[in-house]
Design a protein around this motif. Structure first.
Motif, PDB file in Angstrom:
ATOM      1  N   GLU A   1       0.786  -1.225   0.015  1.00 33.22           N
ATOM      2  CA  GLU A   1      -0.009  -0.033  -0.073  1.00 33.22           C
ATOM      3  C   GLU A   1       1.039   1.185  -0.017  1.00 33.22           C
ATOM      4  N   TRP A   2       1.905   1.101   0.830  1.00 30.76           N
ATOM      5  CA  TRP A   2       3.120   2.330   0.930  1.00 30.76           C
ATOM      6  C   TRP A   2       3.401   2.587  -0.697  1.00 30.76           C
ATOM      7  N   ALA A   3       3.956   1.463  -1.384  1.00 30.64           N
ATOM      8  CA  ALA A   3       4.484   1.658  -2.713  1.00 30.64           C
ATOM      9  C   ALA A   3       3.250   2.192  -3.486  1.00 30.64           C
ATOM     10  N   ARG A   4       2.082   1.766  -3.461  1.00 24.33           N
ATOM     11  CA  ARG A   4       0.936   2.371  -4.282  1.00 24.33           C
ATOM     12  C   ARG A   4       0.765   3.666  -4.297  1.00 24.33           C
ATOM     13  N   VAL A   5       0.607   4.074  -2.905  1.00 21.29           N
ATOM     14  CA  VAL A   5       0.463   5.562  -2.617  1.00 21.29           C
ATOM     15  C   VAL A   5       1.679   6.264  -3.057  1.00 21.29           C
ATOM     16  N   THR A   6       2.832   5.992  -2.899  1.00 21.63           N
ATOM     17  CA  THR A   6       4.097   6.766  -3.172  1.00 21.63           C
ATOM     18  C   THR A   6       4.054   6.977  -4.654  1.00 21.63           C
ATOM     19  N   TYR A   7       3.781   5.563  -5.281  1.00 29.15           N
ATOM     20  CA  TYR A   7       3.933   5.749  -6.969  1.00 29.15           C
ATOM     21  C   TYR A   7       2.730   6.767  -7.314  1.00 29.15           C
ATOM     22  N   TYR A   8       1.404   6.660  -6.794  1.00 24.58           N
ATOM     23  CA  TYR A   8       0.405   7.634  -7.086  1.00 24.58           C
ATOM     24  C   TYR A   8       0.585   8.911  -7.256  1.00 24.58           C
ATOM     25  N   ARG A   9       1.272   9.054  -5.906  1.00 25.01           N
ATOM     26  CA  ARG A   9       1.355  10.771  -5.815  1.00 25.01           C
ATOM     27  C   ARG A   9       2.764  11.173  -6.754  1.00 25.01           C
ATOM     28  N   ALA A  10       3.756  10.291  -6.774  1.00 28.35           N
ATOM     29  CA  ALA A  10       4.794  10.701  -7.783  1.00 28.35           C
ATOM     30  C   ALA A  10       4.279  11.080  -9.144  1.00 28.35           C
ATOM     31  N   LYS A  11       3.237  10.017  -9.523  1.00 23.61           N
ATOM     32  CA  LYS A  11       2.665  10.278 -10.843  1.00 23.61           C
ATOM     33  C   LYS A  11       1.907  11.425 -11.057  1.00 23.61           C
ATOM     34  N   SER A  12       1.006  11.867  -9.898  1.00 19.33           N
ATOM     35  CA  SER A  12       0.292  12.922  -9.868  1.00 19.33           C
ATOM     36  C   SER A  12       1.296  14.358  -9.839  1.00 19.33           C
ATOM     37  N   LYS A  13       2.333  14.122  -9.228  1.00 22.03           N
ATOM     38  CA  LYS A  13       3.324  15.434  -9.333  1.00 22.03           C
ATOM     39  C   LYS A  13       3.819  15.539 -10.799  1.00 22.03           C
ATOM     40  N   VAL A  14       4.332  14.453 -11.233  1.00 20.40           N
ATOM     41  CA  VAL A  14       4.812  14.773 -12.413  1.00 20.40           C
ATOM     42  C   VAL A  14       3.607  15.332 -13.663  1.00 20.40           C
ATOM     43  N   GLN A  15       2.557  14.642 -13.658  1.00 20.77           N
ATOM     44  CA  GLN A  15       1.430  15.099 -14.300  1.00 20.77           C
ATOM     45  C   GLN A  15       1.073  16.695 -14.305  1.00 20.77           C
ATOM     46  N   LYS A  16       0.847  17.262 -12.653  1.00 21.09           N
ATOM     47  CA  LYS A  16       1.009  18.596 -12.470  1.00 21.09           C
ATOM     48  C   LYS A  16       1.854  19.394 -13.113  1.00 21.09           C
ATOM     49  N   TYR A  17       3.266  18.925 -12.775  1.00 17.43           N
ATOM     50  CA  TYR A  17       4.313  19.587 -13.400  1.00 17.43           C
ATOM     51  C   TYR A  17       4.190  19.726 -14.852  1.00 17.43           C
ATOM     52  N   ILE A  18       3.817  18.887 -15.343  1.00 13.32           N
ATOM     53  CA  ILE A  18       4.098  18.592 -16.943  1.00 13.32           C
ATOM     54  C   ILE A  18       2.882  19.800 -17.525  1.00 13.32           C
ATOM     55  N   GLU A  19       1.752  19.487 -16.783  1.00 12.55           N
ATOM     56  CA  GLU A  19       0.574  20.402 -16.983  1.00 12.55           C
ATOM     57  C   GLU A  19       0.818  21.908 -16.862  1.00 12.55           C
ATOM     58  N   SER A  20       1.423  22.304 -15.801  1.00 11.05           N
ATOM     59  CA  SER A  20       1.747  23.744 -15.393  1.00 11.05           C
ATOM     60  C   SER A  20       2.801  24.126 -16.517  1.00 11.05           C
ATOM     61  N   MET A  21       3.548  23.372 -16.951  1.00 11.94           N
ATOM     62  CA  MET A  21       4.665  23.655 -17.970  1.00 11.94           C
ATOM     63  C   MET A  21       4.015  24.128 -19.287  1.00 11.94           C
ATOM     64  N   GLU A  22       3.074  23.144 -19.549  1.00 11.39           N
ATOM     65  CA  GLU A  22       2.268  23.416 -21.001  1.00 11.39           C
ATOM     66  C   GLU A  22       1.488  24.492 -20.914  1.00 11.39           C
ATOM     67  N   LYS A  23       0.896  25.021 -19.736  1.00 10.04           N
ATOM     68  CA  LYS A  23       0.018  26.394 -19.745  1.00 10.04           C
ATOM     69  C   LYS A  23       1.289  27.396 -19.663  1.00 10.04           C
ATOM     70  N   ASN A  24       2.463  27.084 -19.318  1.00  9.56           N
ATOM     71  CA  ASN A  24       3.457  28.381 -19.248  1.00  9.56           C
ATOM     72  C   ASN A  24       3.805  28.538 -20.767  1.00  9.56           C
ATOM     73  N   GLN A  25       3.872  27.538 -21.531  1.00  7.09           N
ATOM     74  CA  GLN A  25       4.268  27.552 -22.762  1.00  7.09           C
ATOM     75  C   GLN A  25       3.028  27.698 -24.017  1.00  7.09           C
ATOM     76  N   GLY A  26       2.059  27.687 -23.360  1.00 16.41           N
ATOM     77  CA  GLY A  26       0.667  28.101 -24.099  1.00 16.41           C
ATOM     78  C   GLY A  26       0.255  26.815 -24.889  1.00 16.41           C
ATOM     79  N   GLY A  27       0.217  25.874 -24.246  1.00 13.60           N
ATOM     80  CA  GLY A  27      -0.109  24.716 -24.853  1.00 13.60           C
ATOM     81  C   GLY A  27       0.532  23.976 -26.193  1.00 13.60           C
ATOM     82  N   GLN A  28       1.845  24.519 -26.274  1.00 13.72           N
ATOM     83  CA  GLN A  28       2.778  24.049 -27.506  1.00 13.72           C
ATOM     84  C   GLN A  28       3.090  22.800 -27.270  1.00 13.72           C
ATOM     85  N   LEU A  29       3.322  22.190 -26.369  1.00 15.13           N
ATOM     86  CA  LEU A  29       3.762  21.024 -26.058  1.00 15.13           C
ATOM     87  C   LEU A  29       2.912  19.635 -26.375  1.00 15.13           C
TER      88      LEU A  29
END
Length: 170
Positions: A142-170
């Protein structure tokens, strides 16, 4: 020596895929795999057993990769290395977009704190099962599952925020 051959047979493929995910280059991953097992063989007496052998090998591989990145950066800055363009039948625009996406993902992963970064990389790139990751850290699945899910969410949020800053060009 026979024991080390067994370690190689058991872990070489997984370590290779881990290194391939880091390098995105099969030849470089193979070279790093050789270096990883060479260093492991030289320093097997220093393995303390505080982690699994697989984790130890991945750490050796990651250190070899980081050393190579530093060497290449210094080499590139000196202006003595030509950059090769990969020919995968892509247009120059598609190649740039793909490379930007890969760089964005790599940046997102390296922005993660431990253990999120390592759990994410083991799950995605080394294709380890969550129960095996949990065992590596002496934690619950369960720890591994939660840790992976949180990591995946952080990666997705980072990419989404960078895409917004780039004007959706990526």
């Amino acid at each position: 020596m026979a024991e080390f051959k067994e370690v190689y047979k058991k872990y070489a493929k997984k370590v290779y895929y881990y290194l391939l995910a880091l390098t995105k280059n099969a030849q470089e991953a193979e070279e790093l795999l050789s270096e990883t097992f060479y260093q492991a063989f030289l320093h097997i007496d220093k393995f303390e057993g505080r982690s699994s052998i697989f984790t130890w090998l991945c750490q050796i591989g990651k250190n070899a990769w980081l050393k190579e990145c530093k060497r290449k950066k210094n080499f590139d800055e000196a202006g003595t290395e030509l950059t090769e363009v990969e020919d995968k039948g892509e247009s120059p625009e598609a190649l740039v977009i793909r490379k930007e996406g890969e760089l964005l993902l790599k940046n997102a992963i390296f922005k993660l704190d431990e253990p999120y970064r390592e759990v994410f990389m083991l799950r995605v790139f080394a294709e380890m099962k969550l129960k095996d990751i949990a065992a590596e850290y002496s934690k619950s699945e369960e720890w591994a599952r939660v840790t992976y899910y949180r990591a995946k969410s952080k990666v997705q949020k980072y990419i989404e925020s960078m895409e917004k800053n780039q004007g959706g060009q990526l």
